[in-house]
Design a protein around this motif. Structure first.
Motif, PDB file in Angstrom:
ATOM      1  N   MET A 134      35.454  74.323  12.628  1.00 38.05           N
ATOM      2  CA  MET A 134      35.015  73.442  12.059  1.00 38.05           C
ATOM      3  C   MET A 134      35.076  72.088  13.468  1.00 38.05           C
ATOM      4  O   MET A 134      34.202  71.145  13.564  1.00 38.05           O
ATOM      5  CB  MET A 134      35.859  72.729  10.380  1.00 38.05           C
ATOM      6  N   GLY A 135      35.865  72.450  13.745  1.00 35.22           N
ATOM      7  CA  GLY A 135      36.393  71.512  15.337  1.00 35.22           C
ATOM      8  C   GLY A 135      34.855  70.909  15.933  1.00 35.22           C
ATOM      9  O   GLY A 135      34.924  70.432  16.535  1.00 35.22           O
ATOM     10  N   LEU A 136      33.967  72.164  16.350  1.00 33.07           N
ATOM     11  CA  LEU A 136      32.871  72.111  16.505  1.00 33.07           C
ATOM     12  C   LEU A 136      31.220  70.552  15.950  1.00 33.07           C
ATOM     13  O   LEU A 136      30.978  70.932  17.266  1.00 33.07           O
ATOM     14  CB  LEU A 136      31.987  73.224  16.842  1.00 33.07           C
ATOM     15  N   LEU A 137      31.858  70.777  14.813  1.00 35.07           N
ATOM     16  CA  LEU A 137      31.887  69.204  14.793  1.00 35.07           C
ATOM     17  C   LEU A 137      31.606  68.178  15.536  1.00 35.07           C
ATOM     18  O   LEU A 137      30.786  67.258  15.021  1.00 35.07           O
ATOM     19  CB  LEU A 137      31.485  69.021  13.224  1.00 35.07           C
ATOM     20  N   LEU A 138      32.411  67.942  15.916  1.00 33.13           N
ATOM     21  CA  LEU A 138      32.479  66.782  16.801  1.00 33.13           C
ATOM     22  C   LEU A 138      32.025  67.126  17.998  1.00 33.13           C
ATOM     23  O   LEU A 138      32.629  65.526  18.982  1.00 33.13           O
ATOM     24  CB  LEU A 138      34.342  67.303  16.947  1.00 33.13           C
ATOM     25  N   ILE A 139      31.630  67.627  18.101  1.00 26.83           N
ATOM     26  CA  ILE A 139      30.470  67.714  19.737  1.00 26.83           C
ATOM     27  C   ILE A 139      29.614  66.712  19.081  1.00 26.83           C
ATOM     28  O   ILE A 139      28.846  65.530  20.199  1.00 26.83           O
ATOM     29  CB  ILE A 139      30.066  68.841  19.521  1.00 26.83           C
ATOM     30  N   SER A 140      29.381  66.357  18.050  1.00 29.63           N
ATOM     31  CA  SER A 140      28.165  65.295  17.402  1.00 29.63           C
ATOM     32  C   SER A 140      28.880  64.197  17.866  1.00 29.63           C
ATOM     33  O   SER A 140      28.625  63.166  18.429  1.00 29.63           O
ATOM     34  CB  SER A 140      28.490  65.074  16.212  1.00 29.63           C
ATOM     35  N   PHE A 141      30.205  63.648  17.890  1.00 32.05           N
ATOM     36  CA  PHE A 141      31.158  62.217  18.649  1.00 32.05           C
ATOM     37  C   PHE A 141      31.297  62.658  19.870  1.00 32.05           C
ATOM     38  O   PHE A 141      30.571  61.192  20.653  1.00 32.05           O
ATOM     39  CB  PHE A 141      32.714  62.578  18.212  1.00 32.05           C
ATOM     40  N   ILE A 142      30.982  63.435  20.716  1.00 34.89           N
ATOM     41  CA  ILE A 142      30.806  63.493  22.565  1.00 34.89           C
ATOM     42  C   ILE A 142      29.229  63.091  22.709  1.00 34.89           C
ATOM     43  O   ILE A 142      29.158  62.372  23.712  1.00 34.89           O
ATOM     44  CB  ILE A 142      31.101  64.938  22.920  1.00 34.89           C
ATOM     45  N   VAL A 143      28.360  63.975  22.026  1.00 34.83           N
ATOM     46  CA  VAL A 143      27.002  63.225  21.778  1.00 34.83           C
ATOM     47  C   VAL A 143      26.674  61.230  21.621  1.00 34.83           C
ATOM     48  O   VAL A 143      26.173  60.760  22.456  1.00 34.83           O
ATOM     49  CB  VAL A 143      25.762  63.514  20.092  1.00 34.83           C
ATOM     50  N   LEU A 144      27.494  60.888  20.759  1.00 35.07           N
ATOM     51  CA  LEU A 144      27.077  59.181  20.546  1.00 35.07           C
ATOM     52  C   LEU A 144      27.990  58.924  21.973  1.00 35.07           C
ATOM     53  O   LEU A 144      27.363  58.036  22.505  1.00 35.07           O
ATOM     54  CB  LEU A 144      28.245  59.375  19.518  1.00 35.07           C
ATOM     55  N   ILE A 145      28.760  58.846  21.999  1.00 33.29           N
ATOM     56  CA  ILE A 145      29.515  58.684  23.567  1.00 33.29           C
ATOM     57  C   ILE A 145      28.954  59.089  24.887  1.00 33.29           C
ATOM     58  O   ILE A 145      28.163  58.096  25.670  1.00 33.29           O
ATOM     59  CB  ILE A 145      31.315  59.296  24.120  1.00 33.29           C
ATOM     60  N   ASN A 146      27.686  60.351  24.683  1.00 28.25           N
ATOM     61  CA  ASN A 146      27.544  60.077  25.907  1.00 28.25           C
ATOM     62  C   ASN A 146      25.712  59.141  26.033  1.00 28.25           C
ATOM     63  O   ASN A 146      25.948  58.930  26.878  1.00 28.25           O
ATOM     64  CB  ASN A 146      27.060  62.241  25.788  1.00 28.25           C
ATOM     65  N   VAL A 147      25.112  58.793  25.060  1.00 22.89           N
ATOM     66  CA  VAL A 147      23.904  58.296  25.080  1.00 22.89           C
ATOM     67  C   VAL A 147      24.688  56.652  24.575  1.00 22.89           C
ATOM     68  O   VAL A 147      24.211  56.028  25.697  1.00 22.89           O
ATOM     69  CB  VAL A 147      23.883  58.236  23.431  1.00 22.89           C
ATOM     70  N   GLY A 148      26.145  56.713  24.593  1.00 21.64           N
ATOM     71  CA  GLY A 148      26.548  54.619  24.852  1.00 21.64           C
ATOM     72  C   GLY A 148      26.227  55.004  26.246  1.00 21.64           C
ATOM     73  O   GLY A 148      26.038  53.602  26.626  1.00 21.64           O
ATOM     74  N   ILE A 149      27.227  55.657  26.973  1.00 21.40           N
ATOM     75  CA  ILE A 149      27.897  55.043  28.127  1.00 21.40           C
ATOM     76  C   ILE A 149      26.504  55.413  28.946  1.00 21.40           C
ATOM     77  O   ILE A 149      26.454  54.536  29.815  1.00 21.40           O
ATOM     78  CB  ILE A 149      28.967  56.385  28.348  1.00 21.40           C
ATOM     79  N   THR A 150      25.424  56.461  28.834  1.00 22.88           N
ATOM     80  CA  THR A 150      24.336  56.729  29.706  1.00 22.88           C
ATOM     81  C   THR A 150      23.044  55.028  29.447  1.00 22.88           C
ATOM     82  O   THR A 150      22.848  54.502  30.649  1.00 22.88           O
ATOM     83  CB  THR A 150      23.640  57.722  28.718  1.00 22.88           C
ATOM     84  N   ASN A 151      23.493  54.558  28.136  1.00 24.28           N
ATOM     85  CA  ASN A 151      22.477  53.371  28.367  1.00 24.28           C
ATOM     86  C   ASN A 151      23.224  52.415  29.530  1.00 24.28           C
ATOM     87  O   ASN A 151      22.214  51.043  29.372  1.00 24.28           O
ATOM     88  CB  ASN A 151      23.355  53.311  26.775  1.00 24.28           C
ATOM     89  N   VAL A 152      24.916  51.490  28.777  1.00 26.91           N
ATOM     90  CA  VAL A 152      25.041  50.744  29.746  1.00 26.91           C
ATOM     91  C   VAL A 152      24.734  51.203  31.201  1.00 26.91           C
ATOM     92  O   VAL A 152      24.149  50.250  31.541  1.00 26.91           O
ATOM     93  CB  VAL A 152      26.463  50.556  29.628  1.00 26.91           C
ATOM     94  N   ILE A 153      25.201  53.030  31.572  1.00 25.08           N
ATOM     95  CA  ILE A 153      24.952  52.516  33.091  1.00 25.08           C
ATOM     96  C   ILE A 153      23.267  52.458  34.044  1.00 25.08           C
ATOM     97  O   ILE A 153      23.141  51.909  34.530  1.00 25.08           O
ATOM     98  CB  ILE A 153      25.615  54.138  33.764  1.00 25.08           C
ATOM     99  N   SER A 154      22.588  53.323  32.968  1.00 23.70           N
ATOM    100  CA  SER A 154      21.636  53.743  33.422  1.00 23.70           C
ATOM    101  C   SER A 154      20.562  51.912  33.198  1.00 23.70           C
ATOM    102  O   SER A 154      19.853  51.966  34.739  1.00 23.70           O
ATOM    103  CB  SER A 154      20.205  54.142  32.280  1.00 23.70           C
ATOM    104  N   LYS A 155      21.177  50.961  32.552  1.00 25.74           N
ATOM    105  CA  LYS A 155      20.717  49.742  32.197  1.00 25.74           C
ATOM    106  C   LYS A 155      21.498  48.860  33.698  1.00 25.74           C
ATOM    107  O   LYS A 155      20.344  47.837  34.280  1.00 25.74           O
ATOM    108  CB  LYS A 155      21.218  48.955  31.086  1.00 25.74           C
ATOM    109  N   ALA A 156      22.730  49.774  34.192  1.00 21.29           N
ATOM    110  CA  ALA A 156      23.192  48.213  34.956  1.00 21.29           C
ATOM    111  C   ALA A 156      22.750  48.831  36.219  1.00 21.29           C
ATOM    112  O   ALA A 156      22.806  47.882  37.543  1.00 21.29           O
ATOM    113  CB  ALA A 156      25.028  49.062  34.847  1.00 21.29           C
TER     114      ALA A 156
END
Length: 496
Positions: A134-156
């Motif tokens: 069930m803990g593998l469901l938390l990969i979805s949280f990793i995905v959210l963070i990856n997307v958030g950080i990527t958007n910030v750094i790519s824009k900057a």
């Protein structure tokens, strides 16, 4: 030199210095880690204040700083009440009540992971394995963070998101192959102060909008869209009525604490007597972090039609674009680092907790002594696989999100803590609970949550986007009801 080039160059330099500082602390912590127990829960005697800072850093992530403000920019006051007031209050109350008791009970079962605690507490290896999966469901949280950080750094940096995402994956997952709980304590303590500075800067960035008072500020939002100032927003998929805005978020807030990178932080305390200091330091910082969602109001006034250069923004890009457009180069550098820290702190904790659980709770029971003797090496391979999987899913969410990566992440994360709520509550507060009772309750939670969402049961799931908060709230209520009935039945049966 072009001002835009100045911005890009300076941000690049600051990010490099930040990365160097992270590596320094990772190496410092990793030197003390000799086995998987050290990697999972640490072996350095950190103060309760420091453990509390680590909790504050990991409990509020890119969701609080980058993704959730986008919901407020789109849907207004109703979203702020839900995500900025009700959810944090419920989470704080749950954290105080649950952590104090869990810290006392947790020490008794000598667990390195949440799944191991479940298995030891209820005397079931099968349940331990189930929860590790069930803990593998938390990969979805990793995905959210990856997307958030990527958007910030790519824009900057004005760099293609693909290369930024690749760089984040290689860097963070790379150093987490070596830095475990000890390293997290150092890096999180640094990151939490970056996050506090950024929270204050971002919250202050819209103070000028209140120069004529609160009513004119609300009028600006009302002029853009009357739905932005209502206590509910019938046009949104998440904040349509009292049930979605308040009831569901109280239940979610209570259960959100049941994630492994949150609740197991108390196991790093050397004594249950340290819990009060631990909670105080965590909650004081988190109050500011949760309030950052209000920046969504500023962003909506700044971008009333939600476009940049004539192009409609995706929801997950709104705050990244606001940061680049709103701040000077110097302040912008601090904000970008803080936003990266916001995501990275939780990302590190998730990588550490998921990889530890896969190694100790899935691979070790299957392959036995071979993994036990080489657990740290096995854990490194697990992190490599985790990096590849999360990269592929993250890229898909950047290219083709359904409204927001936040919905995708909520489905996975809510599914996990929906299943974890009953065993943690019963395991902490109720005596003589049978493994079959909590096992059944967890399975019911998973079936109800995903069943309601994907089969579009209830009116709240109609339309393009369903509300995972509704499905998990109903799932948790069903799970608790099943557990109570089974527990009473088993007690009566034992007496008979």
């Amino acid at each position: 030199m072009n001002p835009e080039n100045n911005w890009t160059l300076l941000i690049g330099i600051v990010l490099s210095l930040y990365a160097a500082a992270i590596i320094f602390f990772v190496v410092r912590g990793a030197r003390k880690a000799k086995d998987m127990k050290d990697y999972a829960v640490g072996n350095i005697n950190f103060s309760p204040w420091m453990v509390g800072l680590s909790l504050a850093a990991s409990m509020t992530s890119a969701a609080s700083f980058i993704i959730n403000p986008g919901f407020i920019a789109l849907y207004g006051v109703s979203g702020f009440i839900s995500l900025g007031v009700i959810l944090p209050l419920a989470a704080f109350v749950s954290l105080v009540i649950l952590t104090k008791s869990f810290a006392k009970v947790g020490v008794q079962f000598n667990a390195k992971t949440m799944a191991e605690w479940m298995g030891n507490r209820f005397g079931s290896k099968a349940y331990r394995f189930f929860f590790a999966v069930m803990g593998l469901l938390l990969i979805s949280f990793i995905v959210l963070i990856n997307v958030g950080i990527t958007n910030v750094i790519s824009k900057a940096l004005q760099v293609e998101p693909f290369y930024v995402l690749l760089g984040i994956t290689v860097f963070v997952f790379g150093y987490m192959m070596f830095g475990g709980a000890n390293s997290l304590m150092y890096t999180n303590s640094m990151q939490v102060f970056f996050k506090l500075a950024v929270a204050l800067i971002m919250l202050g960035s819209g103070f000028y909008l209140f120069k004529d008072g609160f009513a004119p500020f609300m009028q600006k939002l009302h002029d853009i869209d009357p739905n932005l100032t209502g206590l509910s927003n019938k046009e949104s998929p998440l904040f349509r009525d009292f049930f979605e805005i308040v009831i569901c978020q109280i239940i979610v807030g209570m259960a959100i604490v049941c994630q492994p990178h949150i609740i197991t932080k108390s196991l790093m305390l050397k004594s249950p007597s340290q819990v009060n200091k631990f909670l105080l330091s965590a909650i004081v910082f988190m109050i500011f972090f949760f309030l950052v969602v209000a920046v969504g109001f500023y962003a909506r006034i700044f971008f009333p039609d939600l476009t940049v250069d004539g192009k409609k923004m995706k929801m997950d890009e709104i705050i990244s674009n606001y940061v680049v457009a709103r701040f000077s180069v110097f302040v912008g550098m601090i904000v970008v680092i803080g936003l990266v820290s916001a995501g990275q702190a939780t990302l590190e904790s998730l990588i550490q907790s998921i990889s530890s659980s896969v190694t100790l709770d899935i691979l070790e029971p299957i392959f036995g002594e071979g993994v036990t003797k080489n657990s740290l090496l096995t854990n490194k391979f697990v992190i490599i696989v985790l990096a590849a999987v999360s990269f592929l899913i993250s890229w898909q969410q950047i290219v083709n999100p359904t409204l927001s990566v936040g919905i995708f992440a909520q489905m996975g994360v809510y599914g996990y803590f929906g299943a974890a709520f009953v065993p943690i509550i019963f395991g902490t507060f109720v005596k003589n609970v049978k493994a079959s009772t909590v096992f059944t309750a967890s399975v019911v939670a998973i079936i109800v949550h995903f069943g309601i969402f994907y089969f579009k049961l209830t009116p709240y799931m109609k339309g393009t986007v369903g509300n995972p908060g509704v499905s998990v709230a109903i799932a948790i209520c069903c799970s608790v009801l099943v557990a109570v009935v089974l527990h009473i039945f088993n007690k009566n049966k034992a007496v008979a």
